[in-house]
Design a protein around this motif. Structure first.
Motif, PDB file in Angstrom:
ATOM      1  N   LEU A 130      62.084  63.573   9.876  1.00 39.53           N
ATOM      2  CA  LEU A 130      62.183  62.413  10.762  1.00 39.53           C
ATOM      3  C   LEU A 130      63.252  61.419  10.315  1.00 39.53           C
ATOM      4  CD1 LEU A 130      58.387  61.726  11.460  1.00 39.53           C
ATOM      5  CD2 LEU A 130      60.060  62.846  12.965  1.00 39.53           C
ATOM      6  N   ILE A 131      63.437  61.257   9.015  1.00 40.62           N
ATOM      7  CA  ILE A 131      64.378  60.231   8.543  1.00 40.62           C
ATOM      8  C   ILE A 131      65.838  60.669   8.689  1.00 40.62           C
ATOM      9  CG2 ILE A 131      62.729  59.175   6.960  1.00 40.62           C
ATOM     10  CD1 ILE A 131      64.031  60.670   4.674  1.00 40.62           C
ATOM     11  N   ARG A 132      66.042  61.837   9.272  1.00 44.45           N
ATOM     12  CA  ARG A 132      67.420  62.196   9.650  1.00 44.45           C
ATOM     13  C   ARG A 132      67.921  61.267  10.751  1.00 44.45           C
ATOM     14  NH1 ARG A 132      68.616  67.892   8.294  1.00 44.45           N
ATOM     15  NH2 ARG A 132      69.999  67.993  10.105  1.00 44.45           N
ATOM     16  N   ASN A 133      66.964  60.654  11.470  1.00 40.83           N
ATOM     17  CA  ASN A 133      67.293  59.666  12.489  1.00 40.83           C
ATOM     18  C   ASN A 133      67.456  58.300  11.824  1.00 40.83           C
ATOM     19  OD1 ASN A 133      66.198  57.418  14.442  1.00 40.83           O
ATOM     20  ND2 ASN A 133      66.950  59.073  15.770  1.00 40.83           N
ATOM     21  N   GLU A 134      68.537  57.593  12.093  1.00 40.33           N
ATOM     22  CA  GLU A 134      68.844  56.341  11.396  1.00 40.33           C
ATOM     23  C   GLU A 134      67.805  55.254  11.626  1.00 40.33           C
ATOM     24  OE1 GLU A 134      72.753  55.015  12.203  1.00 40.33           O
ATOM     25  OE2 GLU A 134      73.745  56.787  11.348  1.00 40.33           O
ATOM     26  N   SER A 135      67.319  55.140  12.855  1.00 41.32           N
ATOM     27  CA  SER A 135      66.334  54.091  13.141  1.00 41.32           C
ATOM     28  C   SER A 135      65.013  54.374  12.432  1.00 41.32           C
ATOM     29  CB  SER A 135      66.110  53.969  14.651  1.00 41.32           C
ATOM     30  OG  SER A 135      65.644  55.196  15.190  1.00 41.32           O
ATOM     31  N   ILE A 136      64.615  55.643  12.393  1.00 40.24           N
ATOM     32  CA  ILE A 136      63.386  56.008  11.686  1.00 40.24           C
ATOM     33  C   ILE A 136      63.575  55.833  10.190  1.00 40.24           C
ATOM     34  CG2 ILE A 136      61.755  57.877  11.198  1.00 40.24           C
ATOM     35  CD1 ILE A 136      62.240  58.962  13.963  1.00 40.24           C
ATOM     36  N   LEU A 137      64.772  56.128   9.696  1.00 37.39           N
ATOM     37  CA  LEU A 137      65.069  55.926   8.281  1.00 37.39           C
ATOM     38  C   LEU A 137      64.929  54.455   7.911  1.00 37.39           C
ATOM     39  CD1 LEU A 137      66.073  56.855   5.511  1.00 37.39           C
ATOM     40  CD2 LEU A 137      68.425  56.608   6.372  1.00 37.39           C
ATOM     41  N   ALA A 138      65.412  53.571   8.783  1.00 34.73           N
ATOM     42  CA  ALA A 138      65.300  52.140   8.530  1.00 34.73           C
ATOM     43  C   ALA A 138      63.829  51.700   8.516  1.00 34.73           C
ATOM     44  CB  ALA A 138      66.072  51.358   9.592  1.00 34.73           C
ATOM     45  N   PHE A 308      70.057  70.390   5.775  1.00 29.70           N
ATOM     46  CA  PHE A 308      70.646  71.355   6.703  1.00 29.70           C
ATOM     47  C   PHE A 308      71.511  70.638   7.744  1.00 29.70           C
ATOM     48  CE2 PHE A 308      67.111  74.785   6.253  1.00 29.70           C
ATOM     49  CZ  PHE A 308      67.582  75.063   4.981  1.00 29.70           C
ATOM     50  N   ASP A 309      72.639  71.261   8.073  1.00 29.34           N
ATOM     51  CA  ASP A 309      73.489  70.717   9.138  1.00 29.34           C
ATOM     52  C   ASP A 309      72.824  70.878  10.498  1.00 29.34           C
ATOM     53  OD1 ASP A 309      75.435  70.136   7.243  1.00 29.34           O
ATOM     54  OD2 ASP A 309      76.366  72.118   7.438  1.00 29.34           O
ATOM     55  N   SER A 310      72.081  71.966  10.659  1.00 32.71           N
ATOM     56  CA  SER A 310      71.415  72.250  11.924  1.00 32.71           C
ATOM     57  C   SER A 310      70.090  71.508  12.006  1.00 32.71           C
ATOM     58  CB  SER A 310      71.171  73.760  12.065  1.00 32.71           C
ATOM     59  OG  SER A 310      70.289  74.035  13.142  1.00 32.71           O
ATOM     60  N   TRP A 311      69.959  70.633  13.000  1.00 37.63           N
ATOM     61  CA  TRP A 311      68.708  69.893  13.188  1.00 37.63           C
ATOM     62  C   TRP A 311      67.588  70.850  13.577  1.00 37.63           C
ATOM     63  CZ3 TRP A 311      64.734  68.772  16.459  1.00 37.63           C
ATOM     64  CH2 TRP A 311      63.993  67.619  16.182  1.00 37.63           C
ATOM     65  N   PHE A 312      67.903  71.846  14.395  1.00 34.20           N
ATOM     66  CA  PHE A 312      66.879  72.804  14.828  1.00 34.20           C
ATOM     67  C   PHE A 312      66.329  73.591  13.650  1.00 34.20           C
ATOM     68  CE2 PHE A 312      65.816  77.188  16.030  1.00 34.20           C
ATOM     69  CZ  PHE A 312      64.751  76.942  16.894  1.00 34.20           C
ATOM     70  N   LEU A 313      67.208  74.048  12.749  1.00 36.19           N
ATOM     71  CA  LEU A 313      66.771  74.801  11.581  1.00 36.19           C
ATOM     72  C   LEU A 313      65.929  73.916  10.656  1.00 36.19           C
ATOM     73  CD1 LEU A 313      66.959  77.573  10.288  1.00 36.19           C
ATOM     74  CD2 LEU A 313      68.990  76.811   9.047  1.00 36.19           C
ATOM     75  N   ALA A 314      66.328  72.649  10.537  1.00 38.84           N
ATOM     76  CA  ALA A 314      65.549  71.711   9.728  1.00 38.84           C
ATOM     77  C   ALA A 314      64.161  71.498  10.328  1.00 38.84           C
ATOM     78  CB  ALA A 314      66.287  70.384   9.610  1.00 38.84           C
ATOM     79  N   LEU A 316      62.520  73.646  12.279  1.00 43.00           N
ATOM     80  CA  LEU A 316      61.767  74.887  12.092  1.00 43.00           C
ATOM     81  C   LEU A 316      61.220  74.982  10.673  1.00 43.00           C
ATOM     82  CD1 LEU A 316      60.933  77.556  13.418  1.00 43.00           C
ATOM     83  CD2 LEU A 316      63.060  78.563  12.568  1.00 43.00           C
ATOM     84  N   ALA A 317      62.060  74.613   9.700  1.00 42.12           N
ATOM     85  CA  ALA A 317      61.622  74.658   8.295  1.00 42.12           C
ATOM     86  C   ALA A 317      60.485  73.676   8.040  1.00 42.12           C
ATOM     87  CB  ALA A 317      62.804  74.348   7.383  1.00 42.12           C
ATOM     88  N   ALA A 318      60.624  72.450   8.541  1.00 44.63           N
ATOM     89  CA  ALA A 318      59.602  71.428   8.314  1.00 44.63           C
ATOM     90  C   ALA A 318      58.261  71.843   8.913  1.00 44.63           C
ATOM     91  CB  ALA A 318      60.052  70.101   8.909  1.00 44.63           C
ATOM     92  N   LEU A 319      58.283  72.370  10.135  1.00 45.02           N
ATOM     93  CA  LEU A 319      57.047  72.781  10.785  1.00 45.02           C
ATOM     94  C   LEU A 319      56.407  73.965  10.079  1.00 45.02           C
ATOM     95  CD1 LEU A 319      58.016  72.447  14.571  1.00 45.02           C
ATOM     96  CD2 LEU A 319      56.623  70.899  13.173  1.00 45.02           C
ATOM     97  N   THR A 320      57.237  74.900   9.631  1.00 43.23           N
ATOM     98  CA  THR A 320      56.705  76.071   8.937  1.00 43.23           C
ATOM     99  C   THR A 320      56.072  75.678   7.608  1.00 43.23           C
ATOM    100  OG1 THR A 320      58.422  77.448   9.934  1.00 43.23           O
ATOM    101  CG2 THR A 320      57.231  78.371   8.056  1.00 43.23           C
ATOM    102  N   PHE A 321      56.748  74.803   6.869  1.00 42.17           N
ATOM    103  CA  PHE A 321      56.192  74.361   5.593  1.00 42.17           C
ATOM    104  C   PHE A 321      54.886  73.599   5.812  1.00 42.17           C
ATOM    105  CE2 PHE A 321      60.773  74.306   3.942  1.00 42.17           C
ATOM    106  CZ  PHE A 321      60.641  75.584   3.430  1.00 42.17           C
ATOM    107  N   ALA A 322      54.835  72.812   6.865  1.00 40.93           N
ATOM    108  CA  ALA A 322      53.610  72.069   7.163  1.00 40.93           C
ATOM    109  C   ALA A 322      52.466  73.020   7.494  1.00 40.93           C
ATOM    110  CB  ALA A 322      53.848  71.096   8.317  1.00 40.93           C
ATOM    111  N   VAL A 323      52.739  74.029   8.317  1.00 39.32           N
ATOM    112  CA  VAL A 323      51.717  75.013   8.679  1.00 39.32           C
ATOM    113  C   VAL A 323      51.245  75.782   7.449  1.00 39.32           C
ATOM    114  CG1 VAL A 323      51.305  77.172   9.920  1.00 39.32           C
ATOM    115  CG2 VAL A 323      52.446  75.271  11.065  1.00 39.32           C
TER     116      VAL A 323
END
Length: 484
Positions: A130-138, A308-314, A316-323
């Motif tokens: 989520l913190i890849r987004n600047e507003s959420i990071l703030a 990761f440069d790819s937001w989609f891959l990031a 997918l990774a985050a959701l998989t690790f959470a599961v």
């Protein structure tokens, strides 16, 4: 097996011997994929990889450790298949019908700690995305509550609540969930490794990480010797074995549903030495490739996927690790305390209610985050507390009772396992002596050498088991179940 006229203080449907045994080798295999393939499992494997210093050292240390794990899990697993009872009921044979509540509560408290640690790791993966987004990071940087950022608290509570949905449906739903979660994280781990190898342009295993970096990263690991030395490798194997200390106690919670011992052995063989070594090798390759790509040692997979440069891959990774982390919590940290708390008050607490109690305790622990320490320290401290219990139970089942147990008497207040008012004095003497040397002295005093804590679980198993055997052998008449 149907129990005739059981005591209501010792029996409910969840604690009764398993009648339906549908778990095949694949389900047993996925108990281990769910238990190991988590963010904490990866973090520990990557941390231990740094201590080994080379590919061959890592294979030897983790390989030996995994074979020992396979042997120990087979001991308690076979007892579960033969008796069909969960851990707290099996503990009645050695600790007494009511004394078994003590080891059950110890295991339950440990599960609550691990539940919080794993939930925090899973929510951390979501935060990193989520913190890849600047507003959420703030928002993450500027808003705090309960000693954490508000974003971390929100993600923790969400992940915490999602796990409750799984346990509501019982053990068969647990089996179905783990059959999906285990393979899913394997696929994501391989994707992560391949992505980094391609990005690095080379395949290597440790050779890319400079010696000074290894020394810096491992200086506070609490392990004697430099990376690659014999003391370090011995500590790696010991820590890897200790990581499974909790499940040595309650693996019978799952093996009791296996169709037979042959099925159990097959599932354990693929799920433990083979799967564990493969998983650790992937963690090592990924850590090395990540260092080549990003120029730093990243032990947490969510920290890697966040880059990761790819937001989609990031995503997918985050959701998989959470599961995956949900999987280990359900398997290791929901099921055990659910049975453990139910064993204390079988008339008031069902399997589901026991799981809810464990989840609530983990939620209360979150502001204090007792799991926020180095991987090796946390694993060894938590694991050492359960060593004496395992030693006592295995000595009782295999050396004293020769693998033969009167299952019906486990549910009778005045039966063979009453001992002295439901408590077995010899077991508790052995437990206290074992715990003294496994966790109390090495944790709270400086009497013992620093390296002792790394092997605390082993000392607990050995000392607790030996003391128990000696006390039983010298008991009046050495009769099994004598009131001593």
């Amino acid at each position: 097996m149907t129990i005739q006229n059981p005591s209501p203080l010792l029996y409910n449907e969840d604690l009764a011997p398993a009648e339906e045994r549908k778990w095949g080798a694949f389900s047993i295999f996925n108990v281990w994929t769910s238990d190991v393939h988590s963010l904490w499992g990866y973090y520990l494997a990557a941390s231990l990889f740094l201590l080994c210093g080379s590919f061959i050292n890592f294979v030897i240390a983790i390989g030996i450790g995994s074979l020992v794990i396979f042997f120990l899990m087979s001991l308690v697993g076979n007892a579960g298949v033969k008796t069909g009872v969960p851990f707290p009921v099996l503990a009645r044979a050695s600790f007494g019908t009511f004394g078994a509540n003590v080891p059950a509560l110890v295991r339950a408290v440990v599960a609550c700690f691990w539940y919080g640690a794993q939930t925090a790791a899973a929510s951390g993966a979501i935060v990193a995305l989520l913190i890849r987004n600047e507003s959420i990071l703030a928002f993450h940087q500027n808003n705090h509550m309960l000693g954490h950022s508000t974003l971390e608290v929100i993600c923790y509570v969400v992940v915490w609540a999602l796990q409750l949905l799984i346990i509501q449906r019982g053990m068969e739903t647990v089996r179905r969930f783990q059959d999906l979660a285990g393979p899913a994280v394997w696929i994501m781990m391989l994707v992560l490794a391949v992505y980094l190898i391609v990005k690095a342009g080379t395949f290597s295993f440790g050779s890319e990480i400079p010696r000074d970096v290894l020394l810096e990263k491992t200086k506070d690991a609490g392990v004697p010797g430099e990376p690659g030395s014999f003391p370090a490798l011995a500590a790696v194997a010991a820590t890897w074995i200790t990581y499974f200390a909790a499940l040595y106690l309650n693996f019978c919670d799952f093996s009791r549903y296996a169709t037979d011992t042959k099925t159990l052995r097959k599932g354990n063989l693929w799920g433990l030495p083979i799967n564990l070594l493969a998983f650790c090798l992937v963690a090592g390759v990924t850590t090395t490739a990540a260092f080549t790509v990003y120029g730093e040692v990243l032990l947490h997979p969510e920290a890697i996927s966040a880059k990761f440069d790819s937001w989609f891959l990031a995503l997918l990774a985050a959701l998989t690790f959470a599961v995956a982390t949900l999987g280990i919590n359900v398997v290791a940290n929901f099921v055990s305390p659910a049975f453990d708390f139910s064993n204390v008050f079988p008339r008031q607490i069902s399997f589901k209610r026991g799981g809810y109690i464990a989840a609530l305790i983990a939620l209360i622990l979150y502001p204090f985050a007792p799991w926020e320490t180095s991987a090796a320290h946390f694993v060894n401290f938590i694991g050492s507390s359960m060593g004496p219990i395992f030693g006592i139970m295995m000595v009782d089942y295999y050396l004293i009772r020769k693998g033969e147990l009167n299952v019906a008497a486990l549910y009778q207040e005045s039966g063979e396992f009453r001992f002295r008012n439901g408590w077995h004095r010899n077991a508790f003497i052995a437990l206290v002596v074992g715990a003294l040397f496994s966790s109390i002295l090495p944790t709270f005093t400086s009497i013992l050498p620093e390296w002792w804590a790394t092997y605390g679980w082993f000392f607990g198993v050995g000392i607790g088991g030996i003391v128990y055997y000696v006390l039983r052998a010298s008991a009046r008449g050495s009769a099994v179940g004598a009131a001593t």
